[in-house]
Design an enzyme around this catalytic site. Sequence first.
Site, PDB file in Angstrom:
ATOM      1  CG  ASP A   1      30.702  42.795  38.648  1.00 38.55           C
ATOM      2  OD1 ASP A   1      30.928  43.508  39.638  1.00 38.55           O
ATOM      3  OD2 ASP A   1      29.560  42.500  38.263  1.00 38.55           O
TER       4      ASP A   1
ATOM      5  CG  ASP B   1      40.393  28.611  37.966  1.00 38.87           C
ATOM      6  OD1 ASP B   1      41.085  29.298  37.201  1.00 38.87           O
ATOM      7  OD2 ASP B   1      40.213  27.392  37.778  1.00 38.87           O
TER       8      ASP B   1
ATOM      9  CE  LYS C   1      38.529  27.954  33.785  1.00 39.85           C
ATOM     10  NZ  LYS C   1      39.147  27.415  35.014  1.00 39.85           N
TER      11      LYS C   1
ATOM     12  CE1 TYR D   1      29.455  41.109  33.710  1.00 40.41           C
ATOM     13  CE2 TYR D   1      28.111  42.852  34.632  1.00 40.41           C
ATOM     14  CZ  TYR D   1      28.911  41.748  34.803  1.00 40.41           C
ATOM     15  OH  TYR D   1      29.174  41.275  36.056  1.00 40.41           O
TER      16      TYR D   1
END
Length: 340
Positions: free
Chosen positions: A229, A205, A171, A124
């Site tokens: 988000d 995930d 991740k 972002y």
Amino acid sequence: MAHRVTLIPGDGIGPELAEATTRVLDATGIGFEWERVEAGEAAIASHGTPLPDEVIDSIRQTRIGLKGPITTPVGSGFRSVNVGLRQALDLYANLRPARSMQGVESRYTDVDLVIVRENTEDLYAGIEHMVGRDAAESIKIITRSASERIARYAFDYAVANGRHKVTAVHKANIMKLSDGLFLESCRTVAAEYDGRIEFEDRIVDNMCMQLVQKPDLYDVLVLPNLYGDIVSDLAAGLVGGLGVAPGANIGTEAAVFEPVHGSAPKYAGLDRANPTAMILSGALMLRHLGYAGEAEKVEGAVRDVIAEGRATTADLGGTTGTSGFADAVIDRLGAPSAVR
Ligand code: NAD
């Protein structure tokens, strides 16, 4: 002495929700002085910008903002008011609790999660460029200082609110440097809370699957901006959608409280929208100001009114209007809470 709060009613259904919410908060008896300022479409008309300086100046002084949703004009060239506020006031922590409510249709009845999302960096930061004509590159920025700051916020929140566990989401198996640094920063901060708050981490995930299958295993989640988000919307979906999801943007100098949903222009002025998310955002504001007991009363009153099902808005299957719902919550504020 009354608390001065900057009130940004916003666009679309915002003004009706702001009216309902301030009436409920006034009914707590705490005492507020609402400093009303315009941002969004109304401000474009009067000031030529959706985020006039007076909005930022007011929040810098009061240090607290309560904000309705704002319509982001598509393709107009104006920057987003939400991003502008976050950047100008360094509102680095986005807090989004997701708790099941009796009377709101959802897959589970016992979800009680708090999402803590880093609000200032990651993808972002908006640093993108084309590489030739046929490739584009977005730069993901993760810093130790921002990661430790958000992790510390999550742990402090857990301690202050009687929570038992923080889960860091990442991740780092693929993005070994950027997400690796986020995870390492969370581990460093977690060590300071050893013995008080449990710590674990999950790959993003797997986290999504776990939340859909076993949300009761999780408590407070801390995430970088993009995963935060996405996962916070997933969590809102688990408890019945954005219409009942409150939020807060918190910095060291100021905090702005707002519902997660948008301005729903089609319902503007119809006394039809559900003010729950904004009232619950107001309850988060009360907690931030140190009024935990009053916050619990407001949350309890909202939960009771929705669970009873006699005065709910159309989105929850009822026939009561925005302001009638606020009246029912105010009536209920005095009564002991029946539903938790
Ligand atoms: P939205 O949240 O306004 O609406 C999505 C759906 O939910 C619509 O069907 C709407 O009618 C319904 N809904 C939303 N809030 C409701 C409420 N309180 N009661 C009953 N129903 C409700 O999202 P959108 O349509 O994608 O966006 C509309 C505008 O809001 C856009 O300009 C968008 O940029 C803006 N927006 C602002 C914020 C913010 O200010 N924080 C957040 C999201 C979207």
